[in-house]
Scaffold this motif. Structure first.
Motif, PDB file in Angstrom:
ATOM      1  N   TRP A 269       0.847  -1.186   0.000  1.00 41.68           N
ATOM      2  CA  TRP A 269       0.000   0.000   0.000  1.00 41.68           C
ATOM      3  C   TRP A 269       0.892   1.249   0.000  1.00 41.68           C
ATOM      4  N   ALA A 270       0.259   2.390  -0.158  1.00 40.57           N
ATOM      5  CA  ALA A 270       0.998   3.655  -0.075  1.00 40.57           C
ATOM      6  C   ALA A 270       0.100   4.702   0.564  1.00 40.57           C
ATOM      7  N   GLY A 271       0.710   5.669   1.182  1.00 40.52           N
ATOM      8  CA  GLY A 271      -0.046   6.754   1.805  1.00 40.52           C
ATOM      9  C   GLY A 271       0.696   8.061   1.607  1.00 40.52           C
ATOM     10  N   LEU A 272      -0.001   9.151   1.817  1.00 40.62           N
ATOM     11  CA  LEU A 272       0.598  10.479   1.620  1.00 40.62           C
ATOM     12  C   LEU A 272       0.995  11.071   2.965  1.00 40.62           C
ATOM     13  N   ARG A 273       2.297  11.248   3.165  1.00 35.70           N
ATOM     14  CA  ARG A 273       2.798  11.955   4.352  1.00 35.70           C
ATOM     15  C   ARG A 273       2.932  13.408   3.923  1.00 35.70           C
ATOM     16  N   THR A 274       2.225  14.284   4.601  1.00 37.52           N
ATOM     17  CA  THR A 274       2.129  15.666   4.116  1.00 37.52           C
ATOM     18  C   THR A 274       2.945  16.601   5.000  1.00 37.52           C
ATOM     19  N   PHE A 275       3.813  17.366   4.354  1.00 37.27           N
ATOM     20  CA  PHE A 275       4.759  18.218   5.089  1.00 37.27           C
ATOM     21  C   PHE A 275       4.548  19.700   4.777  1.00 37.27           C
ATOM     22  N   THR A 276       4.807  20.529   5.789  1.00 37.33           N
ATOM     23  CA  THR A 276       4.887  21.982   5.579  1.00 37.33           C
ATOM     24  C   THR A 276       6.268  22.273   4.982  1.00 37.33           C
ATOM     25  N   PRO A 277       6.512  23.520   4.538  1.00 35.93           N
ATOM     26  CA  PRO A 277       7.828  23.846   3.961  1.00 35.93           C
ATOM     27  C   PRO A 277       8.999  23.582   4.932  1.00 35.93           C
ATOM     28  N   ASP A 278       8.807  23.719   6.255  1.00 36.26           N
ATOM     29  CA  ASP A 278       9.927  23.440   7.181  1.00 36.26           C
ATOM     30  C   ASP A 278       9.804  22.063   7.847  1.00 36.26           C
ATOM     31  N   ARG A 279       8.864  21.266   7.423  1.00 41.21           N
ATOM     32  CA  ARG A 279       8.634  19.876   7.865  1.00 41.21           C
ATOM     33  C   ARG A 279       8.159  19.767   9.312  1.00 41.21           C
ATOM     34  N   ASP A 280       7.844  20.886   9.961  1.00 41.82           N
ATOM     35  CA  ASP A 280       7.188  20.823  11.272  1.00 41.82           C
ATOM     36  C   ASP A 280       5.694  21.016  11.064  1.00 41.82           C
ATOM     37  N   PRO A 281       4.868  20.472  11.944  1.00 39.63           N
ATOM     38  CA  PRO A 281       3.421  20.605  11.730  1.00 39.63           C
ATOM     39  C   PRO A 281       2.939  22.035  11.922  1.00 39.63           C
ATOM     40  N   VAL A 282       1.706  22.295  11.490  1.00 39.09           N
ATOM     41  CA  VAL A 282       1.132  23.628  11.658  1.00 39.09           C
ATOM     42  C   VAL A 282      -0.201  23.477  12.385  1.00 39.09           C
ATOM     43  N   VAL A 283      -0.387  24.280  13.441  1.00 37.68           N
ATOM     44  CA  VAL A 283      -1.617  24.200  14.226  1.00 37.68           C
ATOM     45  C   VAL A 283      -1.983  25.595  14.712  1.00 37.68           C
ATOM     46  N   GLY A 284      -3.293  25.881  14.668  1.00 41.38           N
ATOM     47  CA  GLY A 284      -3.759  27.159  15.192  1.00 41.38           C
ATOM     48  C   GLY A 284      -4.455  27.998  14.139  1.00 41.38           C
ATOM     49  N   PRO A 285      -4.991  29.143  14.587  1.00 41.16           N
ATOM     50  CA  PRO A 285      -5.812  29.969  13.711  1.00 41.16           C
ATOM     51  C   PRO A 285      -5.018  30.639  12.599  1.00 41.16           C
ATOM     52  N   ASP A 286      -5.673  30.854  11.470  1.00 41.98           N
ATOM     53  CA  ASP A 286      -5.037  31.598  10.392  1.00 41.98           C
ATOM     54  C   ASP A 286      -5.046  33.081  10.771  1.00 41.98           C
ATOM     55  N   PRO A 287      -3.913  33.771  10.609  1.00 42.34           N
ATOM     56  CA  PRO A 287      -3.866  35.187  11.006  1.00 42.34           C
ATOM     57  C   PRO A 287      -4.908  36.035  10.270  1.00 42.34           C
ATOM     58  N   ALA A 288      -5.233  35.675   9.037  1.00 41.91           N
ATOM     59  CA  ALA A 288      -6.185  36.488   8.271  1.00 41.91           C
ATOM     60  C   ALA A 288      -7.632  36.204   8.670  1.00 41.91           C
ATOM     61  N   GLU A 289      -7.888  35.024   9.226  1.00 40.56           N
ATOM     62  CA  GLU A 289      -9.258  34.654   9.598  1.00 40.56           C
ATOM     63  C   GLU A 289      -9.195  33.697  10.797  1.00 40.56           C
ATOM     64  N   PRO A 290      -9.206  34.244  12.014  1.00 39.80           N
ATOM     65  CA  PRO A 290      -8.967  33.433  13.217  1.00 39.80           C
ATOM     66  C   PRO A 290      -9.991  32.312  13.436  1.00 39.80           C
ATOM     67  N   SER A 291     -11.137  32.364  12.761  1.00 39.68           N
ATOM     68  CA  SER A 291     -12.104  31.276  12.947  1.00 39.68           C
ATOM     69  C   SER A 291     -11.784  30.085  12.049  1.00 39.68           C
ATOM     70  N   PHE A 292     -10.668  30.153  11.315  1.00 34.97           N
ATOM     71  CA  PHE A 292     -10.186  29.021  10.515  1.00 34.97           C
ATOM     72  C   PHE A 292      -8.938  28.484  11.195  1.00 34.97           C
ATOM     73  N   CYS A 293      -9.010  27.257  11.731  1.00 43.64           N
ATOM     74  CA  CYS A 293      -7.894  26.681  12.494  1.00 43.64           C
ATOM     75  C   CYS A 293      -7.219  25.581  11.678  1.00 43.64           C
ATOM     76  N   TRP A 294      -5.907  25.715  11.491  1.00 39.14           N
ATOM     77  CA  TRP A 294      -5.123  24.695  10.782  1.00 39.14           C
ATOM     78  C   TRP A 294      -4.752  23.554  11.728  1.00 39.14           C
ATOM     79  N   LEU A 295      -4.730  22.338  11.201  1.00 40.79           N
ATOM     80  CA  LEU A 295      -4.202  21.182  11.939  1.00 40.79           C
ATOM     81  C   LEU A 295      -3.656  20.250  10.860  1.00 40.79           C
TER      82      LEU A 295
END
Ligand SMILES: Cc1cc2nc3c(=O)[nH]c(=O)nc-3n(C[C@H](O)[C@H](O)[C@H](O)COP(=O)(O)OP(=O)(O)OC[C@H]3O[C@@H](n4cnc5c(N)ncnc54)[C@H](O)[C@@H]3O)c2cc1C
Length: 355
Positions: free
Chosen positions: A288-314
């Protein structure tokens, strides 16, 4: 019209964890495009808990997640991690994490743990003695069952198609009809940037990387063998049922999709494991295969978007999204309920926007 305080998008390990944490204090709907949860990356992992894996920002998330695994009680079983040095290769690869617990081993100690290693691969080996194998579906069920018991409504076969702000809340267009919520958690794995774009939020630049795994036929494996891999992360193997789980540790960039194992990648896994061992593996029973998804610096991203705080990244949980799920879910829920106070700058969305 479906209405709630929060919509969590994606029912992989990240989404069910966030839904569980949020449901203690908010009404939550969990929206999943597939007919079953955990169908994508969460259902395709190597199921390891490695304190020394993922670098200095991931280590503390892994450590902070451990109490949840221990509290549930049946989610971990010991599977030490034996890290080898390629006798012909460069040294790099392992980025020490906080609480890094890799200890040096003598060649004799390495061979005692896994007698099928070729002697030249046993020089300079290291061991994470406390590494564990995770019951991934057990953790997923712990979150999902707990969330349901707290009233979370789970909508499967429900794809989020679009969304916009409407009179102070989010109005989402989904294949199950409109959804109105105060806040959104984007836990869509490889599709997290797609979701952002559909909701008018600037994407982060996430990269899904295909990783292949297979179960090789090998009936003589000792169930106590460790997870064995190399420092440069070009292969790994461990006992799995009646065979050996093997991987070429591939990282092939791809658009978000339902990943399938390529024959070439499976052949590479067999070749690399055979080069370091006397196993002589020839074929696999499943791959099988799966998608490991990375940010540009390979650390995860969590928390509200600065432009729209009611949108939370995880998102961006790469190859450590199971072992860090309890802590990342808790941080996401805390951000939605109480603001950004607890989110370290290094995990925030702002680090990409400022650049
Ligand atoms: C081979 C392999 C080995 C791994 N080994 C390990 C390991 O040993 N330890 C570890 O901790 N991690 C490991 N990982 C990584 C781990 O599996 C991931 O980090 C984790 O599963 C990511 O979870 P997720 O919930 O973010 O993503 P997913 O499980 O992919 O969930 C995202 C969900 O969002 C849904 N979705 C997407 N778009 C929409 C939409 N528009 N509407 C509604 N729903 C949507 C998807 O259908 C999907 O179900 C491994 C991964 C692979 C592939």
């Amino acid at each position: 019209m479906i209405e709630a305080d929060v919509a969590v998008i994606g029912a992989g390990i990240a989404g069910v964890g966030a839904a569980y944490e949020l449901s203690a204090s908010a009404s939550v709907v969990l929206l999943e495009q597939e007919r079953e949860p955990a169908y994508h990356t969460t259902g395709r992992s190597a199921a390891m808990f490695l304190t020394s894996y993922g670098g200095e920002r991931v280590g503390p998330l892994t450590a902070a997640s451990r109490p949840v695994f221990d509290r549930v009680g049946t989610l971990l079983r010991p599977r030490p991690w034996l890290v080898l040095r390629d006798p012909a290769g460069p040294d790099g690869g392992h980025e020490a994490a906080d609480g890094d617990s890799l200890e040096p081993l003598s060649p004799a100690e390495a061979l005692a743990l896994c007698p099928v290693l070729r002697p030249e691969w046993t020089e300079g080996a290291m061991l994470e003695r406390s590494a564990q194998e995770i019951d991934v579906l057990g953790l997923h069920q712990h979150f999902l069952g707990g969330a349901r018991r707290r009233g979370v409504r789970v909508h499967l076969s429900t794809e989020v198609l679009a969304g916009h702000r409407d009179r102070g809340s989010w109005l989402l267009d989904t294949t199950a009809g409109p959804v109105r919520v105060a806040a959104v958690v984007d836990a869509a794995g490889a599709w997290a940037d797609v979701i952002a774009t559909r909701l008018g939020i600037e994407p982060i630049g996430l990269t899904p990387l295909v990783r292949t795994a297979a179960v090789a036929r090998y009936s003589a494996a000792d169930q106590n063998w460790p997870l064995v891999g190399d420092l440069a992360e070009t292969f790994y193997f461990r006992p799995e049922g009646q065979g050996l789980l093997i991987s070429p540790a591939d990282e092939t960039p791809a658009d978000p999709h339902d990943a399938r194992a390529e024959e070439l990648a499976v052949a590479l896994a067999l070749e690399r494991v055979n080069a370091a061992t006397t196993l002589g593996l020839r074929s696999v029973s499943t791959a099988w295969a799966g998608l490991r998804t990375f940010t540009p610096d390979r650390d995860p991203v969590v928390g509200p978007d600065p432009a729209e705080p009611s949108f939370c990244w995880l998102a961006g949980q790469g190859g450590f999204g199971i072992q860090t799920a309890p802590e990342l879910s808790r941080l996401a829920a805390s951000a939605v309920l109480n603001g950004t106070g607890e989110i370290p700058e290094a995990l925030s969305v702002a680090r990409f926007r400022d650049a």
